[in-house]
Design a protein around this motif. Structure first.
Motif, PDB file in Angstrom:
ATOM      1  N   GLY A   1       0.792  -1.425   0.193  1.00 45.27           N
ATOM      2  CA  GLY A   1       0.017   0.141   0.050  1.00 45.27           C
ATOM      3  C   GLY A   1       0.875   1.130   0.043  1.00 45.27           C
ATOM      4  N   GLY A   2       2.090   1.174  -0.116  1.00 47.98           N
ATOM      5  CA  GLY A   2       3.037   2.371  -0.139  1.00 47.98           C
ATOM      6  C   GLY A   2       3.333   2.837  -1.656  1.00 47.98           C
ATOM      7  N   ASN A   3       4.186   3.529  -1.764  1.00 47.87           N
ATOM      8  CA  ASN A   3       4.685   3.997  -3.001  1.00 47.87           C
ATOM      9  C   ASN A   3       5.902   3.282  -3.141  1.00 47.87           C
ATOM     10  OD1 ASN A   3       3.186   6.256  -3.639  1.00 47.87           O
ATOM     11  ND2 ASN A   3       4.359   7.554  -2.364  1.00 47.87           N
TER      12      ASN A   3
ATOM     13  N   VAL B   1       6.264   1.162   4.856  1.00 41.55           N
ATOM     14  CA  VAL B   1       4.805   0.068   5.414  1.00 41.55           C
ATOM     15  C   VAL B   1       5.368  -1.255   5.522  1.00 41.55           C
ATOM     16  CG1 VAL B   1       3.377   1.418   3.829  1.00 41.55           C
ATOM     17  CG2 VAL B   1       4.774  -0.247   2.663  1.00 41.55           C
ATOM     18  N   LEU B   2       6.833  -1.502   5.443  1.00 39.63           N
ATOM     19  CA  LEU B   2       7.301  -2.835   5.769  1.00 39.63           C
ATOM     20  C   LEU B   2       7.054  -3.309   7.006  1.00 39.63           C
ATOM     21  CD1 LEU B   2      10.720  -2.856   3.586  1.00 39.63           C
ATOM     22  CD2 LEU B   2       8.341  -3.875   2.966  1.00 39.63           C
TER      23      LEU B   2
ATOM     24  N   PRO C   1       7.559   2.733  11.282  1.00 38.17           N
ATOM     25  CA  PRO C   1       8.000   3.341  10.211  1.00 38.17           C
ATOM     26  C   PRO C   1       9.686   3.054  10.252  1.00 38.17           C
ATOM     27  CG  PRO C   1       6.294   4.661  10.810  1.00 38.17           C
ATOM     28  CD  PRO C   1       6.616   3.606  11.791  1.00 38.17           C
ATOM     29  N   LEU C   2      10.241   3.341  11.484  1.00 40.81           N
ATOM     30  CA  LEU C   2      11.690   3.468  11.497  1.00 40.81           C
ATOM     31  C   LEU C   2      12.013   1.747  11.406  1.00 40.81           C
ATOM     32  CD1 LEU C   2      12.930   5.687  14.327  1.00 40.81           C
ATOM     33  CD2 LEU C   2      13.084   5.936  11.744  1.00 40.81           C
ATOM     34  N   HIS C   3      11.490   1.021  12.045  1.00 40.32           N
ATOM     35  CA  HIS C   3      11.759  -0.348  11.634  1.00 40.32           C
ATOM     36  C   HIS C   3      11.728  -0.766  10.143  1.00 40.32           C
ATOM     37  CE1 HIS C   3      11.135  -1.908  15.989  1.00 40.32           C
ATOM     38  NE2 HIS C   3      12.362  -1.197  16.002  1.00 40.32           N
ATOM     39  N   GLY C   4      10.378  -0.523   9.615  1.00 46.41           N
ATOM     40  CA  GLY C   4      10.306  -0.525   8.050  1.00 46.41           C
ATOM     41  C   GLY C   4      11.430  -0.088   7.380  1.00 46.41           C
ATOM     42  N   GLN C   5      11.844   1.406   7.769  1.00 41.72           N
ATOM     43  CA  GLN C   5      13.055   1.991   6.758  1.00 41.72           C
ATOM     44  C   GLN C   5      14.283   0.890   7.020  1.00 41.72           C
ATOM     45  OE1 GLN C   5      13.575   4.772   5.381  1.00 41.72           O
ATOM     46  NE2 GLN C   5      11.475   5.414   5.247  1.00 41.72           N
ATOM     47  N   HIS C   6      14.332   0.510   8.447  1.00 40.05           N
ATOM     48  CA  HIS C   6      15.651  -0.279   8.659  1.00 40.05           C
ATOM     49  C   HIS C   6      15.568  -1.653   7.796  1.00 40.05           C
ATOM     50  CE1 HIS C   6      19.231  -1.233  11.117  1.00 40.05           C
ATOM     51  NE2 HIS C   6      18.635  -2.591  11.327  1.00 40.05           N
ATOM     52  N   TRP C   7      14.629  -2.140   7.638  1.00 40.35           N
ATOM     53  CA  TRP C   7      14.553  -3.545   6.923  1.00 40.35           C
ATOM     54  C   TRP C   7      14.618  -3.061   5.374  1.00 40.35           C
ATOM     55  CZ3 TRP C   7      15.210  -8.102   8.241  1.00 40.35           C
ATOM     56  CH2 TRP C   7      14.882  -8.514   9.625  1.00 40.35           C
ATOM     57  N   GLY C   8      14.072  -2.040   5.073  1.00 40.37           N
ATOM     58  CA  GLY C   8      14.063  -1.774   3.656  1.00 40.37           C
ATOM     59  C   GLY C   8      15.491  -1.284   3.385  1.00 40.37           C
ATOM     60  N   ILE C   9      16.241  -0.639   3.905  1.00 46.10           N
ATOM     61  CA  ILE C   9      17.852  -0.378   3.535  1.00 46.10           C
ATOM     62  C   ILE C   9      18.583  -1.387   3.722  1.00 46.10           C
ATOM     63  CG2 ILE C   9      19.495   1.088   4.453  1.00 46.10           C
ATOM     64  CD1 ILE C   9      17.875   3.215   5.219  1.00 46.10           C
ATOM     65  N   PHE C  10      18.439  -2.331   4.551  1.00 48.17           N
ATOM     66  CA  PHE C  10      19.106  -3.513   4.878  1.00 48.17           C
ATOM     67  C   PHE C  10      18.812  -4.455   3.592  1.00 48.17           C
ATOM     68  CE2 PHE C  10      19.452  -8.129   6.008  1.00 48.17           C
ATOM     69  CZ  PHE C  10      20.519  -8.219   6.548  1.00 48.17           C
ATOM     70  N   THR C  11      17.528  -4.703   2.937  1.00 50.26           N
ATOM     71  CA  THR C  11      17.471  -5.505   1.689  1.00 50.26           C
ATOM     72  C   THR C  11      17.974  -4.913   0.631  1.00 50.26           C
ATOM     73  OG1 THR C  11      15.227  -5.117   2.478  1.00 50.26           O
ATOM     74  CG2 THR C  11      15.566  -7.404   1.688  1.00 50.26           C
TER      75      THR C  11
ATOM     76  N   GLU D   1      13.326  10.300  10.441  1.00 46.31           N
ATOM     77  CA  GLU D   1      12.500   9.821   9.239  1.00 46.31           C
ATOM     78  C   GLU D   1      13.064   8.324   9.111  1.00 46.31           C
ATOM     79  OE1 GLU D   1      10.846  13.698   7.065  1.00 46.31           O
ATOM     80  OE2 GLU D   1      12.436  12.956   6.456  1.00 46.31           O
ATOM     81  N   VAL D   2      14.215   8.205   8.788  1.00 49.41           N
ATOM     82  CA  VAL D   2      14.966   7.039   8.114  1.00 49.41           C
ATOM     83  C   VAL D   2      15.637   6.157   9.341  1.00 49.41           C
ATOM     84  CG1 VAL D   2      16.382   6.100   6.416  1.00 49.41           C
ATOM     85  CG2 VAL D   2      15.224   8.473   5.929  1.00 49.41           C
ATOM     86  N   GLY D   3      16.627   6.982   9.909  1.00 46.73           N
ATOM     87  CA  GLY D   3      16.936   6.120  11.129  1.00 46.73           C
ATOM     88  C   GLY D   3      18.502   6.098  11.268  1.00 46.73           C
ATOM     89  N   PRO D   4      19.257   5.563   9.985  1.00 48.03           N
ATOM     90  CA  PRO D   4      20.662   5.195  10.206  1.00 48.03           C
ATOM     91  C   PRO D   4      21.448   6.476  10.611  1.00 48.03           C
ATOM     92  CG  PRO D   4      19.848   4.425   8.362  1.00 48.03           C
ATOM     93  CD  PRO D   4      18.696   5.228   8.954  1.00 48.03           C
TER      94      PRO D   4
END
Lengths: 144, 208
Positions: free
Chosen positions: A95-97, A103-104, A108-118, B134-137
């Motif tokens: 449901g995100g862009n 949205v992961l 949201p911060l955890h989602g960002q973390h997972w997204g950047i990791f992958t 917003e992002v974290g790192p």
């Protein structure tokens, strides 16, 4: 005992065997520590592939090919890019862009973390595959 | 002091570049190219662009030196003595170089207060202040590369992938000739020899 040519480089071979694990470890460190220090998928992929290139230079290309066959490299090249694109598609399905990692996960911060990791992992895998495959293809044409 | 170090490093770059042009020995030129990248990486560190310096050191002085050496093994180590230089080529090089230098005149000076990053501070300030929440790192470069500009990085990864595919299609594919079954991997291997076979016996070097 017959001394074949590569045995002349005994010192180089021993030192290379000692160095390679540390090079790979440093590559993994750059990959997964990129959030906190300098580095990221691209640099990590290059460093990780350096370990295999060093092995190929010292022990000969045939032995390196036995460790990591070109078929696996081709799979790696595609898998990394697919991982990146797949992350984007998953964010759309949730449901995100495109590549909107919020949205992961619920936070949201955890989602960002997972997204950047992958995403960084995808970049690293692709770059590793491409770099080693470049070396294989250049080095194996020597006998032509 | 910092500008002095940067100036010295940039002067080194010019000296190394002139050396690469003058040298006839291609092997020495390739080694100098690696030194050039390493010096450039040092200059980037002085300018606080650590991530760029990291990439330059790994790619410029590591991988590309090795690939150049691989390319050198196809050819001779000595550059051919040139005949008479075509004046068209000289004119072309001079005009292109002049245009490039003219282009740099528009760029802001190092640390200039009137550069675009300073006069339009919204974006930089936003990244510096908001990226943590917003992002974290902690590494803002990673936040910008992988999250804010994730779409660009996707494009870059595709470029790397396309480069690998291009090299594979030019150098690494099976040769399909009628009646001749080429080995799958590379022209270097003898037909039918698998890597496992190669392990059993000492690799025969072609340098003997």
């Amino acid at each position: 005992m017959k001394l074949y040519p590569r045995q002349r480089h005994r010192v180089l071979q021993v030192v290379t065997k000692l160095i390679i694990p540390f090079v790979m470890m440093f590559g993994l460190y750059v990959q997964f520590h990129g959030d906190y220090g300098p580095g990221g998928g691209f640099q990590a992929g290059v460093i990780f592939s350096t370990a295999f290139i060093l092995h190929g230079l010292i022990f000969g290309l045939q032995r390196t090919r036995a460790v990591l066959s070109p078929a696996i490299l081709r799979i790696m090249m595609c898998a990394g890019l697919l991982l990146y694109c797949g992350t984007g598609i998953v964010t759309i399905l949730l449901g995100g862009n495109l590549l909107d990692y919020n949205v992961l996960a619920h936070d949201p911060l955890h989602g960002q973390h997972w997204g950047i990791f992958t995403v960084e992992l995808g970049v690293g895998i692709t770059v590793t595959g491409v770099m080693i495959s470049l070396f294989y293809n250049f080095a194996s044409r020597r006998s032509d | 002091m910092e500008t002095l170090v940067a100036d010295v490093l940039l002067t080194f770059l010019v000296v190394i570049a002139v050396g690469i042009i003058v040298l006839r020995d291609l092997l020495a030129a390739v080694i100098l190219l690696g030194a050039y990248s390493l010096t450039a990486a040092g200059a980037f560190v002085v300018m606080d662009a650590v991530d760029v310096a990291f990439t330059e050191a790994a790619v410029g002085s590591g991988i590309s030196t090795i690939l150049f050496l691989g390319a050198l093994s196809f050819t001779k180590h000595e550059q051919k003595p040139r005949g008479n230089d075509s004046w068209v080529a000289v004119l072309f090089v001079v005009v292109t170089g002049a245009l490039l230098i003219y282009g740099t005149l528009d760029m802001p000076y190092y640390g200039s207060a009137t550069s675009a990053a300073q006069t339009n501070p919204d974006l930089a300030v936003r990244f510096l202040q908001q990226s943590g929440s917003e992002v974290g790192p902690p590494n803002i470069v990673t936040s910008v590369l992988a999250s804010y500009r994730g779409y660009d990085t996707l494009g870059e990864t595709m470029v790397v992938f396309a480069a690998g595919m291009a090299v594979l299609s030019l150098l690494g594919l099976k040769r399909r000739r009628p009646g001749l079954e080429a080995p799958e991997d590379a022209p270097g291997d003898t037909p039918g020899e698998t890597p496992a076979d190669a392990l059993d016996e000492p690799p025969t070097s072609r340098h003997t």
